[in-house]
Write a protein that holds these residues in place. Structure first.
Motif, PDB file in Angstrom:
ATOM      1  N   ILE A  27      -8.701  23.670  -3.681  1.00  0.00           N
ATOM      2  CA  ILE A  27      -8.963  24.007  -2.283  1.00  0.00           C
ATOM      3  C   ILE A  27      -8.505  22.875  -1.363  1.00  0.00           C
ATOM      4  O   ILE A  27      -8.849  21.703  -1.593  1.00  0.00           O
ATOM      5  CB  ILE A  27     -10.456  24.309  -2.060  1.00  0.00           C
ATOM      6  CG1 ILE A  27     -10.873  25.538  -2.877  1.00  0.00           C
ATOM      7  CG2 ILE A  27     -10.767  24.512  -0.585  1.00  0.00           C
ATOM      8  CD1 ILE A  27     -12.356  25.791  -2.881  1.00  0.00           C
TER       9      ILE A  27
ATOM     10  N   THR B 164      -7.780  28.258  -0.389  1.00  0.00           N
ATOM     11  CA  THR B 164      -7.535  28.134  -1.828  1.00  0.00           C
ATOM     12  C   THR B 164      -6.044  28.025  -2.059  1.00  0.00           C
ATOM     13  O   THR B 164      -5.270  28.896  -1.633  1.00  0.00           O
ATOM     14  CB  THR B 164      -8.104  29.342  -2.585  1.00  0.00           C
ATOM     15  OG1 THR B 164      -9.518  29.428  -2.347  1.00  0.00           O
ATOM     16  CG2 THR B 164      -7.858  29.203  -4.078  1.00  0.00           C
TER      17      THR B 164
ATOM     18  N   LYS C  11     -10.805  26.441  -8.991  1.00  0.00           N
ATOM     19  CA  LYS C  11     -10.092  26.654  -7.738  1.00  0.00           C
ATOM     20  C   LYS C  11      -9.689  25.318  -7.132  1.00  0.00           C
ATOM     21  O   LYS C  11     -10.513  24.409  -7.034  1.00  0.00           O
ATOM     22  CB  LYS C  11     -10.966  27.422  -6.739  1.00  0.00           C
ATOM     23  CG  LYS C  11     -11.049  28.910  -6.988  1.00  0.00           C
ATOM     24  CD  LYS C  11     -11.680  29.627  -5.802  1.00  0.00           C
ATOM     25  CE  LYS C  11     -11.611  31.138  -5.976  1.00  0.00           C
ATOM     26  NZ  LYS C  11     -12.127  31.856  -4.780  1.00  0.00           N
TER      27      LYS C  11
END
Length: 287
Positions: free
Chosen positions: A283, A25, A281
């Motif tokens: 990533i 992340t 998020k």
């Protein structure tokens, strides 16, 4: 799983990238939706559009993690899906209003209005067309329709034996680099992939065992420069990565919670919209 039929690559091949052993992340953005966050779409490598359970679509700066702009739907109903066109305009489907709309310079233009059908999801293709999934008013049929502007060019609904390709409530749609059309069929618990002509290539029904070994629940779907297909598995709190022929490659977990919408920027960073906590998020999973 059906034996995949090969599909030709479109255009020149990009540089080969490898999957990271451990996806990581990079950053997390709080979008502030009070109930649910549903969708995320990359405007650029620095900005993302989001939408959730509410009539407001929000543009965020990724690096600053700050709100840049808000647009309210014309109907004041929440958008079922959002996407970004080749020219950088925001497009959204309004399920309740039966419309597909484009936002240009903060002005909302109705592009498509349906009768007897309601639009679910939308994506903008490499040619500039729109692909729209829609379901009938009786909730018994789902089809994919290709539009050039407001002109219907193609309908994809049945296989070569006349059987429905999709169950009701197919959530999200994307186009792969090889011009395959990929649909996440939540009710059918499958990713359904057809070629540009609309012929079935394969159905991906999950790799066993899934991370939590719960029923496969595909939601958001996107593709990257390597023609990988990525789909959010809501039940198992992960993202499945499969290749263009439907072969499982790996899971992305990264502490995901209720993953829903997906998009990928030009550097192959993955953005995951988490439904219940309204976080996005970013990533990194390729090197």
């Amino acid at each position: 799983m059906k034996t995949p039929q090969k599909s030709a690559e479109a255009g020149s091949s990009p540089p080969v990238k490898q999957l990271l052993d451990e996806p990581e992340t990079v950053t997390t953005i709080d979008t502030g939706y009070r109930i649910d966050l549903y969708n995320v779409a990359c405007l650029s490598d620095e900005e993302i559009w989001t939408s959730g359970h509410g009539s407001t679509m929000k543009l965020y700066s990724i690096n600053q993690r700050s709100l840049l702009k808000s647009i309210t739907t014309k109907s004041w109903l929440y958008p079922s899906d959002i996407a970004v066109t080749k020219s950088g305009d925001l497009v959204y489907t309004d399920y309740g209003d039966r419309t597909v709309n484009i936002v240009k310079n903060k002005k909302i233009e109705e592009v498509i209005r349906l009768q007897n059908w309601k639009p679910r999801s939308v994506c903008s293709t490499s040619s500039g067309d729109l692909l729209v999934t829609m379901e009938s008013d009786d909730y018994k049929q789902t089809k994919v329709v290709r539009y050039s502007g407001s002109t219907e060019k193609q309908t994809i609904q049945f296989d070569d034996q006349g059987k429905p390709l999709f169950s009701s409530s197919s959530y999200h749609i994307t186009e792969n680099r090889n011009l395959d059309i990929c649909v996440s069929d939540c009710v059918g618990r499958a990713v359904v992939v057809v070629n540009q002509a609309g012929n079935l290539r394969f159905r991906y029904t999950r790799h066993t065992p899934a991370t939590k070994n719960l029923p496969f629940s595909p939601r958001g779907i996107t593709t990257d420069s390597q023609s990988h297909i990525l789909t959010a598995d809501y039940n198992n709190a992960c993202v499945h990565i499969i290749d263009q022929d439907g072969q499982f490659l790996r899971y992305i977990e990264c502490g995901l919670r209720d993953p829903r919408g997906l998009c990928i920027d030009t550097n192959d960073n993955l953005f995951v919209a988490q439904q219940t906590n309204s976080l996005v998020k970013k990533i990194k999973y390729l090197q």
